[in-house]
Design an enzyme around this catalytic site. Structure first.
Site, short mmCIF file in Angstrom:
data_model
loop_
_atom_site.label_atom_id
_atom_site.label_comp_id
_atom_site.label_asym_id
_atom_site.label_seq_id
_atom_site.Cartn_x
_atom_site.Cartn_y
_atom_site.Cartn_z
N ASP A 51 -28.14 9.32 8.77
CA ASP A 51 -26.70 9.58 8.82
C ASP A 51 -26.12 9.01 10.12
O ASP A 51 -26.64 9.30 11.21
CB ASP A 51 -26.49 11.09 8.76
N ASN A 92 -16.30 10.38 10.29
CA ASN A 92 -17.30 9.50 9.69
C ASN A 92 -17.07 8.03 10.06
O ASN A 92 -17.98 7.34 10.52
CB ASN A 92 -17.26 9.67 8.16
N TYR A 141 -7.14 6.51 6.62
CA TYR A 141 -8.21 5.58 6.27
C TYR A 141 -8.03 4.26 7.04
O TYR A 141 -8.92 3.82 7.77
CB TYR A 141 -8.21 5.33 4.75
N ASP A 279 0.44 5.16 -0.13
CA ASP A 279 0.34 3.87 -0.81
C ASP A 279 1.46 2.91 -0.40
O ASP A 279 2.63 3.19 -0.66
CB ASP A 279 0.48 4.07 -2.33
N1 UDP Z 1 -3.39 3.81 -9.09
C1 UDP Z 1 -2.73 4.34 -10.18
N2 UDP Z 1 -3.40 5.23 -10.96
C2 UDP Z 1 -4.69 5.60 -10.72
C3 UDP Z 1 -5.35 5.05 -9.60
C4 UDP Z 1 -4.66 4.13 -8.80
O1 UDP Z 1 -1.57 4.05 -10.45
O2 UDP Z 1 -5.23 6.44 -11.46
C5 UDP Z 1 -2.68 2.82 -8.26
C6 UDP Z 1 -2.62 3.20 -6.77
O3 UDP Z 1 -1.50 4.02 -6.53
C7 UDP Z 1 -2.51 1.80 -6.13
C8 UDP Z 1 -3.28 0.89 -7.08
O4 UDP Z 1 -3.39 1.61 -8.30
O5 UDP Z 1 -1.16 1.39 -6.11
C9 UDP Z 1 -4.68 0.57 -6.57
O6 UDP Z 1 -5.28 1.79 -6.19
P1 UDP Z 1 -6.81 1.92 -5.84
O7 UDP Z 1 -7.07 3.37 -5.56
O8 UDP Z 1 -7.63 1.27 -6.91
O9 UDP Z 1 -7.00 1.04 -4.54
P2 UDP Z 1 -6.27 1.09 -3.09
O10 UDP Z 1 -5.17 0.08 -3.16
O11 UDP Z 1 -5.79 2.48 -2.83
O12 UDP Z 1 -7.35 0.68 -2.15
#
Ligand code: UDP
Length: 323
Positions: A51, A92, A141, A279
């Site tokens: 870890d 982490n 993140y 987002d």
């Molecule tokens: N998204 C969505 N529905 C889901 C999962 C993701 O509409 O069930 C959208 C999310 O809001 C983002 C895009 O898909 O705009 C890509 O999301 P993901 O989690 O795959 O990757 P990220 O861009 O967060 O790394």
């Protein structure tokens, strides 16, 4: 080369290890198997279970392996989760990363290929995104990855390490051997594919009121094999600095769902839900620097091929690595 790969049992780490081994490198995987999978470890690699949160674990592995370079994938990588539990991400991703870098210095290991992210930029005003844009993350993140970039830049100046920052856009797809299996799954493409697999009835679209042509978020989807290939090129002598890794094209959530309907021959019902906090509306890479400096050329830029490869892997592994 002899390589230490942290997080080599996870999605991007497993596939990069596969390609590194195919290219003749010696791979030692360091993973706590918390989110990674033992079955995701290529049987040509050695597995050290440890870890990064535990300084002694990584110190011991580094001194035993004494690699020529480190590839650092081990991290939490979910935007939504980071908005709910930021402390997990700083602990982490940042503290674990510092333990790793300190162990490298002690063992005299110089080169590190670091899995960074387009989330370090936040929502830039100009598209496509080049590496020199301001880095203003809008979720923990992205912030945790940026903080480790900064630590590694200081270690470069003061300890002579040689970091390469690979800023990934949206990794997706699969090889014949390894694919995407997260618990919990939050990524768009695997969640869409759970509908034709009979594991969920519909997919939710997180917000359709963004400032984009169809109102849904736009992302730059990059095939996992192409992403892995960039790591192999980044190991070359003299390579350092940051590289954006994407296809330079963007697809909206609705467009990706439409592609999946065609690939799977399934109606895949979709329902609009609230926006997901953290987002950005639109993230599209300029990968010019990776093309010109690394000589990187994605082999699978077509979104249909990416979804097809993901679909093939999920059909062969409907319960992921639990099969
Ligand atoms: N998204 C969505 N529905 C889901 C999962 C993701 O509409 O069930 C959208 C999310 O809001 C983002 C895009 O898909 O705009 C890509 O999301 P993901 O989690 O795959 O990757 P990220 O861009 O967060 O790394």
């Amino acid at each position: 080369m002899k390589l230490l790969v942290t997080g080599g049992a996870g999605y991007i780490g497993s596939i990069t290890s596969e390609l590194l081994l195919d290219a003749g490198h010696e791979v030692h995987i360091f993973d706590n198997l918390g989110r990674g999978h033992r079955k995701g470890v290529d049987d040509r690699a050695s597995l050290i279970i440890g870890d990064l949160g535990n300084r002694a674990d990584i110190r011991k592995a580094m001194l035993e392996v004494r690699p020529d370079a480190v590839l650092h994938f081990a991290a939490y990588a979910l935007v939504g989760e980071s908005m709910e539990c930021p402390e997990m991400y700083f602990d982490n991703n940042l503290i674990g990363g510092i333990h790793l870098a300190d162990a490298m210095i002690e063992a005299g290991v110089k080169k590190i290929i670091f899995s960074s992210t387009c989330a370090t930029y936040g929502q830039p005003e100009t598209m496509p995104m080049t590496e020199d844009l301001p880095q203003l993350p809008q979720n923990p993140y992205g912030e945790s990855k940026l903080m480790l970039e900064r630590v590694l830049q200081w270690y470069e100046k003061l300890h002579g390490i040689c970091p390469v920052f690979l800023r990934y856009f949206n990794a997706c797809g699969a090889t014949g051997k390894f694919g995407e299996d997260h618990e919990p799954e939050t990524h768009l493409i695997p969640l869409i594919l759970q509908v034709p697999l009979g594991k969920r009835k519909k997919v939710f679209i997180f917000g359709d009121d963004y400032d984009t042509p169809d109102g849904t978020c736009i992302r730059d989807y990059i095939h996992i094999s192409d992403l892995a290939q960039a790591h192999i090129l980044a190991l070359n002598e003299g390579i350092s600095g940051a590289f954006n890794l994407g296809n330079g094209g963007g697809f909206s959530v609705k467009e990706v769902i439409e592609v999946a309907r065609k690939v799977c021959g399934h109606p895949i019902p979709a329902e609009t839900a609230a926006r997901r906090p953290g987002d950005p509306a639109r993230l599209i890479a300029s990968a010019e620097r990776a093309h010109s400096v690394l000589g990187w050329k994605p082999q699978y830029p077509d979104i249909k091929t990416i979804v097809e490869h993901a679909w093939q892997w999920h059909q062969a592994h409907p319960n992921g690595y639990e099969d």
